[in-house]
Design a protein around this motif. Structure first.
Motif, PDB file in Angstrom:
ATOM      1  N   ASN A  70      17.162   5.174   0.002  1.00  0.00           N
ATOM      2  CA  ASN A  70      18.086   6.138  -0.604  1.00  0.00           C
ATOM      3  C   ASN A  70      17.754   6.385  -2.067  1.00  0.00           C
ATOM      4  O   ASN A  70      17.858   7.502  -2.566  1.00  0.00           O
ATOM      5  N   GLY A  71      17.321   5.323  -2.766  1.00  0.00           N
ATOM      6  CA  GLY A  71      16.912   5.480  -4.155  1.00  0.00           C
ATOM      7  C   GLY A  71      15.672   6.342  -4.279  1.00  0.00           C
ATOM      8  O   GLY A  71      15.547   7.165  -5.205  1.00  0.00           O
ATOM      9  N   VAL A  72      14.733   6.164  -3.329  1.00  0.00           N
ATOM     10  CA  VAL A  72      13.526   6.992  -3.308  1.00  0.00           C
ATOM     11  C   VAL A  72      13.907   8.460  -3.141  1.00  0.00           C
ATOM     12  O   VAL A  72      13.393   9.340  -3.837  1.00  0.00           O
ATOM     13  N   ARG A  73      14.838   8.743  -2.198  1.00  0.00           N
ATOM     14  CA  ARG A  73      15.266  10.129  -1.982  1.00  0.00           C
ATOM     15  C   ARG A  73      15.915  10.712  -3.224  1.00  0.00           C
ATOM     16  O   ARG A  73      15.686  11.871  -3.574  1.00  0.00           O
ATOM     17  N   THR A  74      16.701   9.906  -3.923  1.00  0.00           N
ATOM     18  CA  THR A  74      17.368  10.380  -5.136  1.00  0.00           C
ATOM     19  C   THR A  74      16.354  10.801  -6.186  1.00  0.00           C
ATOM     20  O   THR A  74      16.486  11.856  -6.825  1.00  0.00           O
ATOM     21  N   ILE A  75      15.318   9.985  -6.378  1.00  0.00           N
ATOM     22  CA  ILE A  75      14.287  10.297  -7.374  1.00  0.00           C
ATOM     23  C   ILE A  75      13.553  11.583  -6.991  1.00  0.00           C
ATOM     24  O   ILE A  75      13.277  12.442  -7.841  1.00  0.00           O
ATOM     25  N   ILE A  76      13.258  11.759  -5.688  1.00  0.00           N
ATOM     26  CA  ILE A  76      12.570  12.974  -5.249  1.00  0.00           C
ATOM     27  C   ILE A  76      13.444  14.195  -5.504  1.00  0.00           C
ATOM     28  O   ILE A  76      12.977  15.246  -5.972  1.00  0.00           O
ATOM     29  N   THR A  77      14.743  14.061  -5.220  1.00  0.00           N
ATOM     30  CA  THR A  77      15.671  15.175  -5.423  1.00  0.00           C
ATOM     31  C   THR A  77      15.729  15.582  -6.890  1.00  0.00           C
ATOM     32  O   THR A  77      15.829  16.773  -7.214  1.00  0.00           O
ATOM     33  N   LEU A 110       0.848  -1.202   0.000  1.00  0.00           N
ATOM     34  CA  LEU A 110       0.000   0.000   0.000  1.00  0.00           C
ATOM     35  C   LEU A 110       0.881   1.249   0.000  1.00  0.00           C
ATOM     36  O   LEU A 110       1.998   1.237   0.528  1.00  0.00           O
ATOM     37  N   PRO A 111       0.390   2.364  -0.561  1.00  0.00           N
ATOM     38  CA  PRO A 111       1.157   3.615  -0.503  1.00  0.00           C
ATOM     39  C   PRO A 111       1.446   4.008   0.944  1.00  0.00           C
ATOM     40  O   PRO A 111       0.557   3.988   1.797  1.00  0.00           O
ATOM     41  N   LEU A 112       2.677   4.373   1.221  1.00  0.00           N
ATOM     42  CA  LEU A 112       3.091   4.697   2.580  1.00  0.00           C
ATOM     43  C   LEU A 112       2.394   5.945   3.102  1.00  0.00           C
ATOM     44  O   LEU A 112       2.120   6.073   4.299  1.00  0.00           O
ATOM     45  N   VAL A 121       3.365  13.339  -7.350  1.00  0.00           N
ATOM     46  CA  VAL A 121       2.855  12.116  -7.996  1.00  0.00           C
ATOM     47  C   VAL A 121       3.695  10.915  -7.572  1.00  0.00           C
ATOM     48  O   VAL A 121       3.173   9.838  -7.252  1.00  0.00           O
ATOM     49  N   PHE A 122       5.020  11.094  -7.564  1.00  0.00           N
ATOM     50  CA  PHE A 122       5.903   9.992  -7.187  1.00  0.00           C
ATOM     51  C   PHE A 122       5.706   9.602  -5.719  1.00  0.00           C
ATOM     52  O   PHE A 122       5.605   8.412  -5.386  1.00  0.00           O
ATOM     53  N   LEU A 123       5.630  10.608  -4.836  1.00  0.00           N
ATOM     54  CA  LEU A 123       5.470  10.320  -3.404  1.00  0.00           C
ATOM     55  C   LEU A 123       4.187   9.542  -3.109  1.00  0.00           C
ATOM     56  O   LEU A 123       4.172   8.664  -2.244  1.00  0.00           O
ATOM     57  N   LYS A 124       3.128   9.857  -3.831  1.00  0.00           N
ATOM     58  CA  LYS A 124       1.853   9.172  -3.605  1.00  0.00           C
ATOM     59  C   LYS A 124       1.919   7.697  -3.975  1.00  0.00           C
ATOM     60  O   LYS A 124       1.078   6.911  -3.543  1.00  0.00           O
ATOM     61  N   ARG A 125       2.932   7.323  -4.764  1.00  0.00           N
ATOM     62  CA  ARG A 125       3.037   5.938  -5.213  1.00  0.00           C
ATOM     63  C   ARG A 125       4.032   5.115  -4.405  1.00  0.00           C
ATOM     64  O   ARG A 125       4.092   3.892  -4.538  1.00  0.00           O
ATOM     65  N   VAL A 126       4.845   5.766  -3.569  1.00  0.00           N
ATOM     66  CA  VAL A 126       5.867   5.043  -2.800  1.00  0.00           C
ATOM     67  C   VAL A 126       5.197   4.121  -1.771  1.00  0.00           C
ATOM     68  O   VAL A 126       4.409   4.573  -0.940  1.00  0.00           O
TER      69      VAL A 126
END
Length: 782
Positions: A180-187, A143-145, A165-170
């Motif tokens: 760390n990969g999630v943070r990189t994509i957000i950055t 489920l989305p966090l 949009v990306f955060l809603k899907r994590v």
């Protein structure tokens, strides 16, 4: 904390400290450290260790021995204000400090609510290493966090569209596998500051730090601010933060080795106000589910027993609840216990009849012939009404044949629960509240009374009284006849679940006298009535002004829920909020008051669709085994000599469902019994119960089985009466302190209950697929 005056030096601790995994010996040492800090301003009995991790807040670490360390924060060195936050091994303590390196104290300016919140420094690119939750279900993992963040909150954060949009899907799985990969994509899709904020809220969501998550969003949007030492002291001591922070004196009310039932005796600041309060006449305490009404009543009984050194009576509805009250009083009281008696209202009526000599004339306790006499009396009553010469010209003739018997039975109950035999003529002027046919005219009522008198005459001829008749006899005796002059005598009477008593039952209790002959309604602290209209299950009802009870200016309400998680109570209140209930007194019908939610979050309640009854049973039994096995494994690793109690209850709305589950648990070699057999929690067995018997009890996890159309609300109840069925479901749902599962089957054309459809949005709707729990397709999750 409004009633606790703090003067330096003193110490505060986070409430959750009592949930540490170090065993009872470690808890005792932690409390000793807290006590020393509170009384001396410093902690001398334990070695102070220098923390490796430096933070903006001055941290302290103390060696409790046996491999455990206590982490505290010195909030104000001048005032010696400390907050105790963590206990664990040295490695765990260092890890905790590292994880909380960038946490700061945040204040919401609107209401002065304070939290310890992660506010990452954008210049620090520290590797993210989230804890892996090995107990999380596959369902939750995917489920989305951030699924619980509202659209309004997303808008207020003003993140770049791509980042939002990306955060809603994590998902939780994404974050655990590659934070760390999630943070990189957000950055890549926003600024470094935005990325720091995003990782902060993801971290809070993963840790289930829901309040901190909200504060972090409010800090970004300007609704909250970081505060300094002087503001921290003021904020931490504010009343609205009393649930997060408790003084050492508050926490000391629970023994170190407190069993599950003991915490039910813990008093919060608002509850304490009503324990020692003196009332110059009858008083009423209303309270939402989980507000601690029973806790207040038990503590108040102890207070009154000490104050008057005379007999105090606690009255409740069911034998199950009476046994629970007995056990709570035994845990709480010392020598004053001798003055406190508990009873059901039926037992009080029988006692009065015994003293008055009625039992010598009528077999009110002969249960052997009860079903036969009741059935025959009902048949004669109905026959007398139908054969009445004016029946066909009355409103009664317009009631469909399939509904007539049930309607007559309920109307007869209404008369016998309201009036004494010599008062039956008052029925003509009595307003019928919440009835399917409320405007019942004089002719129809006179015919009903013919039936009532026929019933009474038949039972009198058999020297038998039904339960309503026993109460009528008791009220007649207690009105002041010489036969009743010898008792029973009580200085004070306290009544639980008052909303489910009848008018004559209230009159009976209000007529009890003290040893000097005064009615309890005439005495200081004589009559104390506790209840919640939204939990009204039985079709009785009363009005205080017709019971000789005046509560003018002595009616109070507890609105704060302490028992349930926010998610569980939102779903439960969402159900009953659609109906109107008598606010204990039937002259005041209204929708239930919205409760003030606790600060505890958890999983949303589960609605689970099962293909068959066997599949439903298998899910419940295997889930229970999973919970118990997990706790056993945890306790073995922690070195506990005894398994920690995990109170679990299965509630069913009919005997068939309850028996089915009980037999399946026994077959799986899981200890189980009916709740009424073990209300004292002498063993850790799973409890099986009706919604009625579960009233007043609380459990870690609750399973409500067979939540199907026709069972709840009952198919025999007209829609006008669904509010009581909703109250029954509400009672069942609010027994769950942490986890709540509601199951139904689609076997043989069955459907989910209408009640489940009405709370669908507040729950996680799932199905059993090859033995596993998965979300229904409507969630659009693959």
């Amino acid at each position: 904390m409004a009633d606790v005056k703090l003067t330096p030096p003193y110490t505060l601790c986070i409430n959750r400290l009592s949930n540490i995994d170090g065993g009872r010996a470690v808890i005792r040492k932690a409390k000793k450290a807290q006590t020393a800090g509170a009384r001396l301003g410093e902690i001398k009995d334990f070695e102070k260790v220098s923390p490796v991790v430096e933070t903006a807040v001055e941290n302290e670490m103390y060696d409790l021995s046996d491999g455990f360390f206590l982490v505290a924060q010195l909030i104000d060195p001048v005032e010696q204000l400390r907050v105790f936050l963590f206990i664990g091994s040295l490695d765990d303590a260092e890890d905790w400090l590292e994880e909380h390196r960038f946490y700061k104290w945040i204040l919401r300016e609107e209401d002065q609510d304070v939290d310890f919140v992660l506010v990452t420094d954008p210049s620090e690119n520290i590797p993210l290493i989230p804890d892996i939750d090995t107990n999380i279900s596959e369902l939750r993992k995917n489920l989305p966090l951030l699924m619980d963040i509202s659209n309004e909150e997303w808008t207020s954060m003003k993140l770049p569209e791509e980042a939002e949009v990306f955060l809603k899907r994590v998902t939780t799985d994404d974050w655990q596998r590659n934070a760390n990969g999630v943070r990189t994509i957000i950055t890549q899709n926003s600024s470094v500051e935005d990325a720091s904020f995003a990782t902060d809220i993801l971290t809070h969501a993963h840790k289930k730090e829901w309040d901190a998550l909200k504060r972090r969003i409010e800090l970004r949007t300007g609704l909250a601010k970081v505060i300094g030492n002087s503001e921290k002291v003021k904020a931490i001591n504010a009343l609205q933060n009393s649930e997060k922070f408790v003084t050492w004196e508050d926490t000391d009310s629970l023994p170190d080795d407190a069993p599950w039932l003991d915490w039910m005796l813990f008093l919060h600041a608002k509850q304490k106000e009503f324990v020692n309060k003196n009332f110059n006449g009858p008083a009423r305490l209303r309270g939402v589910s989980g507000s601690g009404k029973t806790c207040v009543m038990v503590h108040r009984a102890r207070y009154l027993a000490k104050k008057y050194k005379q007999n105090i009576l606690l009255v409740t509805l069911t034998t199950s609840m009476k046994k629970l009250l007995d056990h709570l009083i035994e845990l709480l009281c010392g020598t004053e216990h001798v003055f406190i008696k508990t009873s059901t209202v039926n037992s009080i009526a029988t006692d009065v009849c015994q003293i008055g000599g009625v039992l010598n004339k009528f077999h009110v306790t002969n249960r052997t012939m009860a079903p036969h006499h009741d059935k025959e009396a009902g048949r004669r009553c109905l026959e007398k009404i139908i054969n009445h010469p004016e029946f066909n010209s009355s409103q009664l003739a317009k009631i469909p044949n399939g509904e007539l018997k049930k309607f007559i039975d309920e109307e007869v109950e209404f008369v016998k629960q309201r009036f004494l035999p010599d008062e039956y003529d008052k029925y003509f002027g009595e307003r019928r509240v919440g009835r399917q046919y409320p405007q019942f005219k004089e002719k129809a009522r006179s015919i009903v009374l013919v039936g009532v008198n026929e019933r009474d005459s038949y039972l009198k001829g058999k020297h038998y009284e039904d339960s309503n008749g026993v109460v009528q006899r008791a009220v007649e005796l207690i009105k002041g006849t010489s036969q009743h002059s010898n008792g029973p005598h009580y200085r004070s009477v306290m009544v639980d679940e008052v909303q489910d008593l009848s008018q004559l039952e209230i009159r009976l209790l209000a007529g009890i006298r003290s040893s000097n002959g005064q009615k309890v309604t005439e005495l200081e602290n004589g009559l104390f009535l506790v209840g919640d209209g939204a939990q009204t299950i039985y079709k009785k009802g009363f009005a205080f002004n017709r019971c000789g009870v005046d509560i003018a200016n002595r009616s109070y309400a507890l609105l704060k829920n302490y028992r349930n998680t926010i998610e569980n109570l939102k779903a439960a209140y969402g159900l009953v909020s659609k109906y109107e209930f008598a606010d204990v007194d039937e002259d005041n019908f209204a929708k239930p008051i919205e409760p003030h939610l606790s600060s505890r979050h958890g999983e949303k309640p589960f609605i689970i669709r099962c293909k068959t009854k066997s599949e439903e049973t298998s899910f419940v039994v295997e889930k229970i085994k999973e919970i118990l096995d997990s706790q056993k494994k945890h306790d073995e690793l922690a070195g506990y000599a005894e398994m920690t109690e995990v109170p679990i209850c299965v509630i069913g709305f009919n005997n068939y469902d309850r028996k089915w589950i009980l037999n399946a648990l026994v077959k799986r070699k899981i200890d189980a019994c009916e709740l009424r057999q073990d209300v004292e929690w002498q063993n850790n067995s799973v409890k099986i119960s009706t919604a009625e018997s579960a009233k007043g009890h609380e459990f870690h996890t609750v399973f409500i089985v067979g939540v199907e159309k026709g069972k709840i609300p009952n198919a025999y109840e007209p829609e006008e009466e669904w509010r009581r069925e909703a109250a029954k479901m509400y009672v069942a749902m609010t027994r769950a302190r942490e986890e709540l599962y509601m199951t139904y089957t689609i076997e043989n054309g069955r459907y989910a209950s209408e009640f489940l459809a009405s709370i669908q949005e507040e729950c996680q709707e799932c199905k059993i697929d090859n033995g596993k729990l998965t979300l229904l397709d409507k969630w659009n999750i693959g």
